[in-house]
Design a protein around this motif. Sequence first.
Motif, PDB file in Angstrom:
ATOM      1  N   ILE A   1      46.364  17.104 -87.851  1.00 51.11           N
ATOM      2  CA  ILE A   1      47.360  17.904 -88.570  1.00 51.11           C
ATOM      3  C   ILE A   1      48.684  17.153 -88.652  1.00 51.11           C
ATOM      4  CG2 ILE A   1      48.685  20.048 -88.468  1.00 51.11           C
ATOM      5  CD1 ILE A   1      45.760  20.814 -86.919  1.00 51.11           C
ATOM      6  N   ASN A   2      49.012  16.466 -87.575  1.00 52.49           N
ATOM      7  CA  ASN A   2      50.202  15.622 -87.577  1.00 52.49           C
ATOM      8  C   ASN A   2      50.148  14.559 -88.662  1.00 52.49           C
ATOM      9  OD1 ASN A   2      52.464  15.806 -85.992  1.00 52.49           O
ATOM     10  ND2 ASN A   2      51.274  15.474 -84.132  1.00 52.49           N
TER      11      ASN A   2
ATOM     12  N   SER B   1      50.512  16.380 -92.157  1.00 53.97           N
ATOM     13  CA  SER B   1      51.850  16.854 -92.501  1.00 53.97           C
ATOM     14  C   SER B   1      52.802  15.665 -92.640  1.00 53.97           C
ATOM     15  CB  SER B   1      52.367  17.893 -91.505  1.00 53.97           C
ATOM     16  OG  SER B   1      52.120  17.493 -90.187  1.00 53.97           O
ATOM     17  N   GLY B   2      52.567  14.621 -91.857  1.00 52.91           N
ATOM     18  CA  GLY B   2      53.370  13.402 -91.993  1.00 52.91           C
ATOM     19  C   GLY B   2      53.199  12.771 -93.372  1.00 52.91           C
TER      20      GLY B   2
ATOM     21  N   LEU C   1      45.799  22.005 -95.477  1.00 50.47           N
ATOM     22  CA  LEU C   1      46.208  22.183 -94.088  1.00 50.47           C
ATOM     23  C   LEU C   1      45.288  23.125 -93.356  1.00 50.47           C
ATOM     24  CD1 LEU C   1      49.688  21.647 -95.175  1.00 50.47           C
ATOM     25  CD2 LEU C   1      48.797  20.565 -93.120  1.00 50.47           C
TER      26      LEU C   1
ATOM     27  N   GLY D   1      40.543  21.558 -85.402  1.00 49.64           N
ATOM     28  CA  GLY D   1      41.033  21.879 -84.073  1.00 49.64           C
ATOM     29  C   GLY D   1      41.764  20.709 -83.423  1.00 49.64           C
TER      30      GLY D   1
ATOM     31  N   ALA E   1      43.317  22.175 -90.023  1.00 46.10           N
ATOM     32  CA  ALA E   1      43.326  23.032 -88.834  1.00 46.10           C
ATOM     33  C   ALA E   1      41.904  23.284 -88.347  1.00 46.10           C
ATOM     34  CB  ALA E   1      44.031  24.347 -89.133  1.00 46.10           C
TER      35      ALA E   1
ATOM     36  N   PRO F   1      45.193  18.713 -83.356  1.00 49.92           N
ATOM     37  CA  PRO F   1      46.582  18.609 -83.795  1.00 49.92           C
ATOM     38  C   PRO F   1      46.973  17.197 -84.245  1.00 49.92           C
ATOM     39  CG  PRO F   1      46.451  19.849 -81.764  1.00 49.92           C
ATOM     40  CD  PRO F   1      45.086  19.293 -82.011  1.00 49.92           C
TER      41      PRO F   1
END
Lengths: 327, 327
Positions: free
Chosen positions: B135-136, B139-140, B123, B130, B127, B132
Motif C-alpha cells: 500500500i505504501n 500511494s507513493g 487501493l 494485507g 489492501a 502495508p
Amino acid sequence: MKDALKQRILASVSEDLTAIEGALATNLRPNLDLVRQIAGHLLFSGGKRLRPLLFLLSSRLCNYGGDLALDVSTLFEYLHAATLLHDDVVDEAEMRRGRKTAHSTWGAAQVVLTGDFLLARSLCLAARTGRPEIINVISGITEEMSQGEIDQLDKKGKLNLSEAEYMAIIKGKTAVLIQGACRSGAILSRAPADREQALADYGYHLGMAFQMADDLLDYTADAATLGKNPGADLREGKLTLPLILALERADGPDRSWMESVISTQGFNDDDFYKLVEKLHLYKGIDDTQSRAEHHVDQAKKCLEPFDDCGAKDTMIMLSDYAIARKA
Amino acid sequence: MKDALKQRILASVSEDLTAIEGALATNLRPNLDLVRQIAGHLLFSGGKRLRPLLFLLSSRLCNYGGDLALDVSTLFEYLHAATLLHDDVVDEAEMRRGRKTAHSTWGAAQVVLTGDFLLARSLCLAARTGRPEIINVISGITEEMSQGEIDQLDKKGKLNLSEAEYMAIIKGKTAVLIQGACRSGAILSRAPADREQALADYGYHLGMAFQMADDLLDYTADAATLGKNPGADLREGKLTLPLILALERADGPDRSWMESVISTQGFNDDDFYKLVEKLHLYKGIDDTQSRAEHHVDQAKKCLEPFDDCGAKDTMIMLSDYAIARKA
C-alpha cells in the motif's frame, strides 16, 4: 445559547485542534511549491477539522494507547480536502468558505492533480498504521464518495428527486467519510466489533444530520455567515430536502411556480425569498429540521455503551452542534 | 523482425493476458452503470496490459506461491487508467488509442470522478494483500505521479527545458508506475531486499526506455499506427528529448527557426516534417534512441541475479520490445 455550545466544544477540544493544525502542516510534504499553495489554499482556510477530531475522539473513547492517532487523523482532512477540490472543479464553484475556490485562482488541471496528491497522501498515512482494515475503510470511502458525486451530477436539475435519492446522495457526499473516521478510530484501537459498529453508526447519523443542517442553511442563513450566497445549491440545480418535501406537498399553482423558479437558474433574490416562504409554508424547513434532530438522537444513542469520559461528552456536544450551528 | 519479437512475446504471455482481461472485468465492480461505461471506454480499448503483466512476471520470478497475484495485478491497470483519465482532462486531449477520449464523450466532471473511483479501486485491491508495504508503494506512486503531472504542466511551453528536467518528468509520468508494479511483485512474494531492488530497478529502466520510445514515435510514426496524430506532444507544448537535444545543438538560424515553430501551436504539416528533418540532422532522434537502448541494457542487467525461466525470458523480450515497437 447556540454560541455557548460552540464555546464549550471549543474549550474541550482546543488542545486537539492545535495539535491537528500542526500535524496537517507537518504531514502534507509536497515536493512542489505549487502543490503546497493549492492544497494550502483550501486546507488552511478555516475548516472545522471535524473529521480528524472525530477520529481522535473515537480512538480515545476506545482507549487507544499508541502514538499514531494524531498523524493518522490528518488523513481524514486531506481526504476531505481532496474531494472538495474535485467537487469545486466538478461544480465550477466560485466561492468556498468566503474565499475564491482554488480552481478560480489556478487552473482546473492543477486543482484536479492536487486533489490526487491529497488522496495519495491520505492513503500513505493510512498505510502507516500497518492495518489493512483501515486501508480498506479509506479506499471504500473514496469509492463511495466518487460514485456518489457522479450520481449527484447525473441527477442535477431533476425536479422529482425523491427523499430516498436525496438520502443516498448526502450519505455518499458527507456521511460515509465521517462514518469512516469514527470507525477507523475504533479499528486503530482494536475495539471489539460491536464498539466499532456503534462508532460507525454514530458517525453515519452525525454526518447525515450535519449535511441536512448544511442544506437548511443554504435557505436560511445570510451570505456573510455562510461564506457564500444562500441558494447556491439551487443555482447549481441541486434539490435538497427542504425543497423536496415542499414540492411533494405543494398545491398545483404553488408547485408550478416553484418548479418554474427551480428551472430558471438565474432566478432573482425576490424569487428566492418567496421560495423560502413556500418552504416554510409547506413545512419543508421544519420537517428537515425534525429529520436532522432524529439523526442527532440516534447518534447520541450509539454512544450509550461507552463509559462516560471527556471524549464522550464532546461527541455528544458535537451531535447537538451539528444542527445548532449557523455556518 | 520487430513483428517477430512481438509475436514471440504474445505467444509467451497469451494465457496471462487472457486471465488479466477477465480479472479486469471482474474486479471493476462499479455501482453505477455510467462509471462502468466511462471506465470501460478507456480500460477496454486495447491497452497493452504491460503493468499488470510485469507485476505477474515479477511475482513469478520471485517464486510467488499464493493465489492473489492475478487480482492484485489489475490494480496497476486501474491506476494507469485513472491517471490517463485525469491526464486527458488536464491536457484536454481529443484522441487516445485511435478513439475519442472519455472527456470528449462525457463531461470532464464525470471523467475526473471516474478517475477517482479507479484510484480507490486500486487501493482496495492493494489492501486485499494485507501488506502495508504494498500500500505504501501504491500511494507513493500516486503521490509522485500527481506531482509529476503538475510539474509537467508548469513547464509546458518552456523552450529551454533541460535533459534533467525531461528525465524527472518521464520518471513521474511513466517509470514510477512500472517500477512500482515490478517492486510490488517482489514484495508480494516476500523476496529478499536485493531482489526487490533489482526488480524495482528493472522496472525503472524499462519505464524510462518505454517513454523515450513513445516520445520518439511522436516524431517518427504515422498517424494510423500511432492512433493519434504525430506531433501531438509538441502541439500541447511538451518538449521531449529528441527536440531538447536538437535545440541544444542547433546553430543560430536553425535554432531560431525551430523555436518559432515550437511557439506556433498551430504549425502546419510541412513545418512539422521539416522539424523532424532537423531532429535527424542534429541527432536528436539517434541520441534519444541510444539513451533508450542504454536503459534497455540496464534493465536486462538487473535480471541477471535471477534463475533462467520463462518469466525472465519474457521480461528480457519486453525490454527489447520497449524500443522496437511501432506504436
